[in-house]
Design an enzyme around this catalytic site. Structure first.
Site, PDB file in Angstrom:
ATOM      1  N   HIS A  91       1.149  -1.272  -0.181  1.00  0.00           N
ATOM      2  CA  HIS A  91       0.107  -0.243   0.162  1.00  0.00           C
ATOM      3  C   HIS A  91       1.082   1.066  -0.694  1.00  0.00           C
ATOM      4  CE1 HIS A  91      -3.090   3.027   1.558  1.00  0.00           C
ATOM      5  NE2 HIS A  91      -2.242   3.446   1.804  1.00  0.00           N
ATOM      6  N   GLU A  92       1.403   1.290   0.492  1.00  0.00           N
ATOM      7  CA  GLU A  92       2.725   2.471   0.847  1.00  0.00           C
ATOM      8  C   GLU A  92       3.730   2.821  -0.381  1.00  0.00           C
ATOM      9  OE1 GLU A  92       2.223   4.367   2.686  1.00  0.00           O
ATOM     10  OE2 GLU A  92       1.162   3.244   4.519  1.00  0.00           O
TER      11      GLU A  92
ATOM     12  N   HIS B  41       1.849   4.855  -3.154  1.00  0.00           N
ATOM     13  CA  HIS B  41       2.282   6.042  -3.326  1.00  0.00           C
ATOM     14  C   HIS B  41       2.579   6.633  -3.576  1.00  0.00           C
ATOM     15  CE1 HIS B  41      -1.603   6.627  -0.021  1.00  0.00           C
ATOM     16  NE2 HIS B  41      -1.233   5.519   0.682  1.00  0.00           N
TER      17      HIS B  41
HETATM   18 ZN   LIG Z   1      -1.977   5.450   2.399  1.00  0.00          ZN
END
Ligand SMILES: [Zn+2]
Length: 240
Positions: free
Chosen positions: A105-106, A109
């Site tokens: 998830h990171e 980004h």
């Molecule tokens: Zn996030």
């Protein structure tokens, strides 16, 4: 003297914000349980969160992002200014579906940043405004209400209006944050499967962790909107 009730205890606050606070509590509980569940299973690839992140960065040809171990529990985040992916110790070293899912998830980004994904750019641009808003909005709202009601200075009401406007920046920030977070999670799940880091069955467990995390952002947004409506009802409404 309704202002006294307003400062110490106003049941209307719970009428407005109560539902959002309940959803926030539920989301917190769901994150904890989904995270604990995902921690029971190791991803079949056997990679740690840090290795997963590096593998995905390599696959996208992103060479300018470094991965660091952060000190705080669940303090995982991507820092677009310094191009650093900071992962908490559990996520950095962990080989569980929770660790791998959060790491991916990171990286989601970092990919958004790399591809100049518009909502992320707008969100990052709003950070200074939103942090000023959170710091000063309540002070201005309270000052405006106290001066206009207690000190009989009707014009001071505009101070509260400015405070509400500043708080609006926080609400806009929370709203634009939602597509950013949902998009990072959907990218993460897709890439994890593409790269063969998790299987389709494992993806279901990863999905529960990331969806629960997304729910906390929805709850935060709702809380911000309803809090703003509550203060707007005091500033603009006559409650005496
Ligand atoms: Zn996030």
């Amino acid at each position: 003297m309704e202002i006294l009730a307003f400062i110490y205890f106003d049941p209307m606050y719970f009428v407005y914000v109560g539902p959002a606070l309940l959803i926030a509590a539920l989301a917190q509980w769901k994150v904890k349980s989904a995270y604990a569940h995902g921690n029971k299973y190791n991803a079949s690839s056997g990679l740690t969160g840090a290795q997963t992140a590096q593998r995905i960065l390599d696959a996208y040809g992103i060479g300018n992002v470094s991965i660091e171990a952060a000190k705080t529990f669940l303090g995982d985040h991507y820092d677009p200014k310094h191009k650093v992916l900071r992962l908490s110790p559990e996520v950095y070293q962990g080989r569980t579906l929770s660790s791998v899912g959060i790491a991916a998830h990171e990286v989601g980004h970092a990919i958004q940043d790399f591809k100049v994904y518009a909502p992320l750019a707008i969100r990052n641009g709003l950070v200074p405004m939103a942090s000023i808003g959170t710091q000063f909005s309540f002070a201005l709202i309270f000052a405006g209400i106290i001066l206009s009601s207690w000190m009989d200075m009707p014009g001071a009401r505009y101070i509260a209006v400015v405070g509400l406007g500043l708080f609006g920046a926080t609400v806009v920030f929370q709203l634009i944050n939602l597509p950013v977070e949902f998009n990072a999670s959907s990218r993460a799940r897709e890439i994890l499967q593409q790269q063969g880091i998790v299987t389709a069955a494992e993806d279901k467990i990863v999905g529960k962790v990331l969806n629960a995390a997304a729910m906390t952002y929805v709850a935060a947004t709702l809380t911000a909107i309803l809090t703003m409506l509550y203060y707007a009802s005091i500033v603009f409404g006559r409650r005496d």
